[in-house]
Motif scaffolding. Structure first.
Motif, PDB file in Angstrom:
ATOM      1  N   THR A 221       0.832  -1.206   0.000  1.00  0.00           N
ATOM      2  CA  THR A 221       0.000   0.000   0.000  1.00  0.00           C
ATOM      3  C   THR A 221       0.866   1.254   0.000  1.00  0.00           C
ATOM      4  O   THR A 221       0.641   2.195  -0.778  1.00  0.00           O
ATOM      5  CB  THR A 221      -0.916   0.003   1.239  1.00  0.00           C
ATOM      6  N   THR A 222       1.874   1.274   0.856  1.00  0.00           N
ATOM      7  CA  THR A 222       2.804   2.405   0.892  1.00  0.00           C
ATOM      8  C   THR A 222       3.532   2.545  -0.439  1.00  0.00           C
ATOM      9  O   THR A 222       3.737   3.662  -0.936  1.00  0.00           O
ATOM     10  CB  THR A 222       3.819   2.213   2.028  1.00  0.00           C
ATOM     11  N   ALA A 223       3.906   1.415  -1.034  1.00  0.00           N
ATOM     12  CA  ALA A 223       4.602   1.443  -2.327  1.00  0.00           C
ATOM     13  C   ALA A 223       3.752   2.112  -3.402  1.00  0.00           C
ATOM     14  O   ALA A 223       4.252   2.877  -4.229  1.00  0.00           O
ATOM     15  CB  ALA A 223       4.964   0.022  -2.751  1.00  0.00           C
ATOM     16  N   THR A 224       2.455   1.828  -3.392  1.00  0.00           N
ATOM     17  CA  THR A 224       1.579   2.381  -4.425  1.00  0.00           C
ATOM     18  C   THR A 224       1.434   3.888  -4.294  1.00  0.00           C
ATOM     19  O   THR A 224       1.572   4.633  -5.279  1.00  0.00           O
ATOM     20  CB  THR A 224       0.187   1.725  -4.351  1.00  0.00           C
ATOM     21  N   THR A 225       1.144   4.367  -3.076  1.00  0.00           N
ATOM     22  CA  THR A 225       0.972   5.818  -2.910  1.00  0.00           C
ATOM     23  C   THR A 225       2.301   6.553  -3.066  1.00  0.00           C
ATOM     24  O   THR A 225       2.326   7.696  -3.532  1.00  0.00           O
ATOM     25  CB  THR A 225       0.354   6.149  -1.542  1.00  0.00           C
ATOM     26  N   LEU A 226       3.405   5.904  -2.700  1.00  0.00           N
ATOM     27  CA  LEU A 226       4.722   6.508  -2.926  1.00  0.00           C
ATOM     28  C   LEU A 226       4.941   6.734  -4.414  1.00  0.00           C
ATOM     29  O   LEU A 226       5.404   7.807  -4.834  1.00  0.00           O
ATOM     30  CB  LEU A 226       5.801   5.599  -2.347  1.00  0.00           C
ATOM     31  N   ALA A 227       4.582   5.729  -5.227  1.00  0.00           N
ATOM     32  CA  ALA A 227       4.771   5.856  -6.672  1.00  0.00           C
ATOM     33  C   ALA A 227       3.864   6.929  -7.263  1.00  0.00           C
ATOM     34  O   ALA A 227       4.315   7.772  -8.057  1.00  0.00           O
ATOM     35  CB  ALA A 227       4.506   4.514  -7.346  1.00  0.00           C
ATOM     36  N   GLY A 283       5.288   0.416  -9.849  1.00  0.00           N
ATOM     37  CA  GLY A 283       6.626   0.972  -9.670  1.00  0.00           C
ATOM     38  C   GLY A 283       7.490   0.845 -10.911  1.00  0.00           C
ATOM     39  O   GLY A 283       8.128   1.816 -11.345  1.00  0.00           O
ATOM     40  N   LEU A 284       7.501  -0.341 -11.512  1.00  0.00           N
ATOM     41  CA  LEU A 284       8.373  -0.573 -12.668  1.00  0.00           C
ATOM     42  C   LEU A 284       7.957   0.264 -13.875  1.00  0.00           C
ATOM     43  O   LEU A 284       8.800   0.815 -14.585  1.00  0.00           O
ATOM     44  CB  LEU A 284       8.358  -2.059 -13.031  1.00  0.00           C
ATOM     45  N   THR A 285       6.652   0.375 -14.127  1.00  0.00           N
ATOM     46  CA  THR A 285       6.203   1.147 -15.289  1.00  0.00           C
ATOM     47  C   THR A 285       6.371   2.654 -15.070  1.00  0.00           C
ATOM     48  O   THR A 285       6.448   3.412 -16.046  1.00  0.00           O
ATOM     49  CB  THR A 285       4.730   0.837 -15.618  1.00  0.00           C
ATOM     50  N   ALA A 366      12.966   7.364 -11.980  1.00  0.00           N
ATOM     51  CA  ALA A 366      13.690   6.114 -11.732  1.00  0.00           C
ATOM     52  C   ALA A 366      13.726   5.771 -10.244  1.00  0.00           C
ATOM     53  O   ALA A 366      13.440   4.632  -9.847  1.00  0.00           O
ATOM     54  CB  ALA A 366      15.108   6.215 -12.289  1.00  0.00           C
ATOM     55  N   VAL A 367      14.077   6.741  -9.420  1.00  0.00           N
ATOM     56  CA  VAL A 367      14.206   6.480  -7.986  1.00  0.00           C
ATOM     57  C   VAL A 367      12.848   6.152  -7.368  1.00  0.00           C
ATOM     58  O   VAL A 367      12.717   5.200  -6.584  1.00  0.00           O
ATOM     59  CB  VAL A 367      14.854   7.693  -7.278  1.00  0.00           C
ATOM     60  N   VAL A 368      11.829   6.923  -7.730  1.00  0.00           N
ATOM     61  CA  VAL A 368      10.496   6.672  -7.194  1.00  0.00           C
ATOM     62  C   VAL A 368       9.997   5.295  -7.633  1.00  0.00           C
ATOM     63  O   VAL A 368       9.474   4.517  -6.829  1.00  0.00           O
ATOM     64  CB  VAL A 368       9.520   7.777  -7.646  1.00  0.00           C
ATOM     65  N   GLY A 369      10.160   4.988  -8.913  1.00  0.00           N
ATOM     66  CA  GLY A 369       9.706   3.700  -9.423  1.00  0.00           C
ATOM     67  C   GLY A 369      10.436   2.526  -8.797  1.00  0.00           C
ATOM     68  O   GLY A 369       9.820   1.528  -8.411  1.00  0.00           O
ATOM     69  N   LEU A 370      11.764   2.626  -8.688  1.00  0.00           N
ATOM     70  CA  LEU A 370      12.545   1.530  -8.107  1.00  0.00           C
ATOM     71  C   LEU A 370      12.258   1.355  -6.619  1.00  0.00           C
ATOM     72  O   LEU A 370      12.207   0.229  -6.119  1.00  0.00           O
ATOM     73  CB  LEU A 370      14.034   1.776  -8.335  1.00  0.00           C
ATOM     74  N   THR A 371      12.073   2.463  -5.903  1.00  0.00           N
ATOM     75  CA  THR A 371      11.743   2.365  -4.485  1.00  0.00           C
ATOM     76  C   THR A 371      10.404   1.672  -4.289  1.00  0.00           C
ATOM     77  O   THR A 371      10.253   0.791  -3.433  1.00  0.00           O
ATOM     78  CB  THR A 371      11.693   3.769  -3.835  1.00  0.00           C
ATOM     79  N   SER A 372       9.436   2.057  -5.088  1.00  0.00           N
ATOM     80  CA  SER A 372       8.119   1.429  -5.021  1.00  0.00           C
ATOM     81  C   SER A 372       8.197  -0.059  -5.378  1.00  0.00           C
ATOM     82  O   SER A 372       7.612  -0.913  -4.701  1.00  0.00           O
ATOM     83  CB  SER A 372       7.154   2.139  -5.969  1.00  0.00           C
ATOM     84  N   ALA A 373       8.928  -0.372  -6.442  1.00  0.00           N
ATOM     85  CA  ALA A 373       9.058  -1.767  -6.864  1.00  0.00           C
ATOM     86  C   ALA A 373       9.782  -2.603  -5.807  1.00  0.00           C
ATOM     87  O   ALA A 373       9.432  -3.773  -5.570  1.00  0.00           O
ATOM     88  CB  ALA A 373       9.808  -1.848  -8.196  1.00  0.00           C
ATOM     89  N   THR A 374      10.793  -2.017  -5.156  1.00  0.00           N
ATOM     90  CA  THR A 374      11.526  -2.738  -4.106  1.00  0.00           C
ATOM     91  C   THR A 374      10.614  -3.086  -2.937  1.00  0.00           C
ATOM     92  O   THR A 374      10.639  -4.216  -2.412  1.00  0.00           O
ATOM     93  CB  THR A 374      12.717  -1.901  -3.612  1.00  0.00           C
ATOM     94  N   LEU A 375       9.803  -2.134  -2.506  1.00  0.00           N
ATOM     95  CA  LEU A 375       8.844  -2.409  -1.433  1.00  0.00           C
ATOM     96  C   LEU A 375       7.870  -3.516  -1.841  1.00  0.00           C
ATOM     97  O   LEU A 375       7.506  -4.373  -1.029  1.00  0.00           O
ATOM     98  CB  LEU A 375       8.066  -1.140  -1.092  1.00  0.00           C
TER      99      LEU A 375
END
Length: 405
Positions: A221-227, A283-285, A366-375
């Motif tokens: 959930t956090t990953a989605t709103t972060l992205a 995150g990846l897209t 890139a950073v936002v997407g990768l952070t979201s994908a990592t979570l």
């Protein structure tokens, strides 16, 4: 569309959706109205406005689980009436508050924010059978999308064409009226047989509802709103960097429409993908957007996928959280879910802005997407580990002995 019809024809769901959507429109306008109240009303800078919004966000993060716990114990009506009264006080006196008092008041406003989002999810979790729940939460995601598209825009229009004082007091009036309306409707948010106990004579403990299975849901959930918060900031920054900032509103509108369409399609699926998979794809897209900031048309096209996936991600995580919430603790679990949403929003935009300042908009995507994908990957690994543990625990003792031999 038959699934949506079945959800909306359940008793009380349609009026709840209508009032809930109106309350959401008002709630999502709060940050921009606070921002303009500080900048236009008090004549201070955006940094000072950011402190007020941060105080509000902290209040929301703390208040979500607390309000949920109160709804578990006392039902929706008392919580709604207390919150509506608090909102009347804050927004009524907010325009005349000095800055320091406004910061404290904003924290209290967040703590006693009207639980429009969580109330709707709670009611859906209780009223809708499990096989229809992903459709119901897709409908909730669509109303949230409409709110995010309408609320901030209306707040800006009133503040800039009338006055910031009018926008604050008008917002407070709408929140109070919808709160009273929801209290009159008094949606049942507790299971018919659910109490605040985990069995006869035993109250639910923290570990009864905050289970290991809940952690991957909150992380996703956090990953989605972060992205989403991060790519919205990066869209504006990227188009400003390329001299096309005037098209930012149109690109964000395209994102909102794609998100709405994505939720509509998701709700018609017979079987939904795992929530961690959907959030990982968001995150990846998102990374793709960084390669299209030089042309607003290409950027709009690049954001179709992440935007279309974000509402299904919200629907999937909301449904998963509701399924993990035991009777008597649905409110506090969904309150934690709301806190996870707030946490991602609080991280995404500042992270995107900081990266833009240091490295530029391409790196922000890139950073936002990768952070979201990592979570999301961590959430998926957590799910897999729990599934393996459950499978091992379900094996008969003789099978386990043979396996070890």
């Amino acid at each position: 569309m038959d699934g949506y019809r079945k959800v909306l024809t359940r008793p009380g769901i349609t009026p709840l959706m209508m009032l809930g959507t109106l309350s959401k429109i008002a709630i999502v306008a709060i940050p921009v109205v606070l921002n303009l109240g500080v900048v236009l009303g008090l004549g201070l800078g955006f940094g000072a406005a950011g402190m007020v919004i941060a105080a509000y966000a902290v209040g929301v993060g703390v208040g979500g689980p607390v309000q949920g716990r109160m709804m578990d114990k006392y039902g929706a009506r008392p919580v709604l009436l207390v919150c509506a009264a608090a909102q009347v006080l804050f927004w009524g006196f907010g325009p005349v508050m000095p800055y320091g008092m406004l910061v404290v008041g904003a924290a209290g406003c967040g703590l006693l924010n009207l639980p429009g989002f969580s109330l709707l999810r709670l009611r859906l979790a209780v009223a809708i059978p499990e096989e229809q729940r992903h459709t119901a939460f897709a409908l909730d995601a669509m109303t949230s999308n409409i709110s995010y598209m309408a609320g901030p825009a209306l707040g800006v229009v009133v503040a800039t064409t009338v006055s910031s004082d009018a926008s604050m007091r008008g917002l407070g009036l709408v929140i109070a009226l919808t709160g009273v309306g929801l209290a009159v409707l008094n949606p049942q948010v507790r299971d018919a047989k659910g109490t605040a106990t985990g069995g006869p004579g035993r109250r639910l403990k923290f570990r009864d509802w905050f289970t290991p299975a809940l952690l991957p849901v909150l992380a996703a959930t956090t990953a989605t709103t972060l992205a989403t918060a991060g790519y919205e900031s990066a869209i504006v920054g990227g188009l400003r960097h390329s001299g096309q900032v005037e098209w930012a509103g149109l690109v964000l509108t395209v994102c909102g429409l794609c998100s709405l369409f994505g939720a509509l399609i998701y709700g018609t699926l017979k079987r939904s993908p795992g929530f961690a998979v959907i959030t990982g794809l968001v995150g990846l897209t998102t990374i793709i957007g960084g390669f299209a900031t030089h042309d607003w048309r290409l950027l709009a096209l690049a954001m179709v996928l992440p935007a279309a996936l974000c509402s299904p991600a919200f629907a999937a995580t909301g449904s998963a959280a509701s399924e993990l919430a035991p009777a008597g603790a649905r409110g506090v679990v969904m309150g934690c879910y709301s806190t996870a949403l707030t946490l991602g929003n609080s991280i995404g935009a500042p992270l995107s802005g900081a990266v833009q300042d240091e490295k530029g908009p391409v790196w922000a995507f890139a950073v936002v997407g990768l952070t979201s994908a990592t979570l999301s990957v961590l959430a998926l690994l957590g799910q897999s580990r729990l599934a393996r543990r459950r499978a091992a625990e379900d094996q008969p003792p003789q099978v386990m002995a043979n396996a070890s031999a």
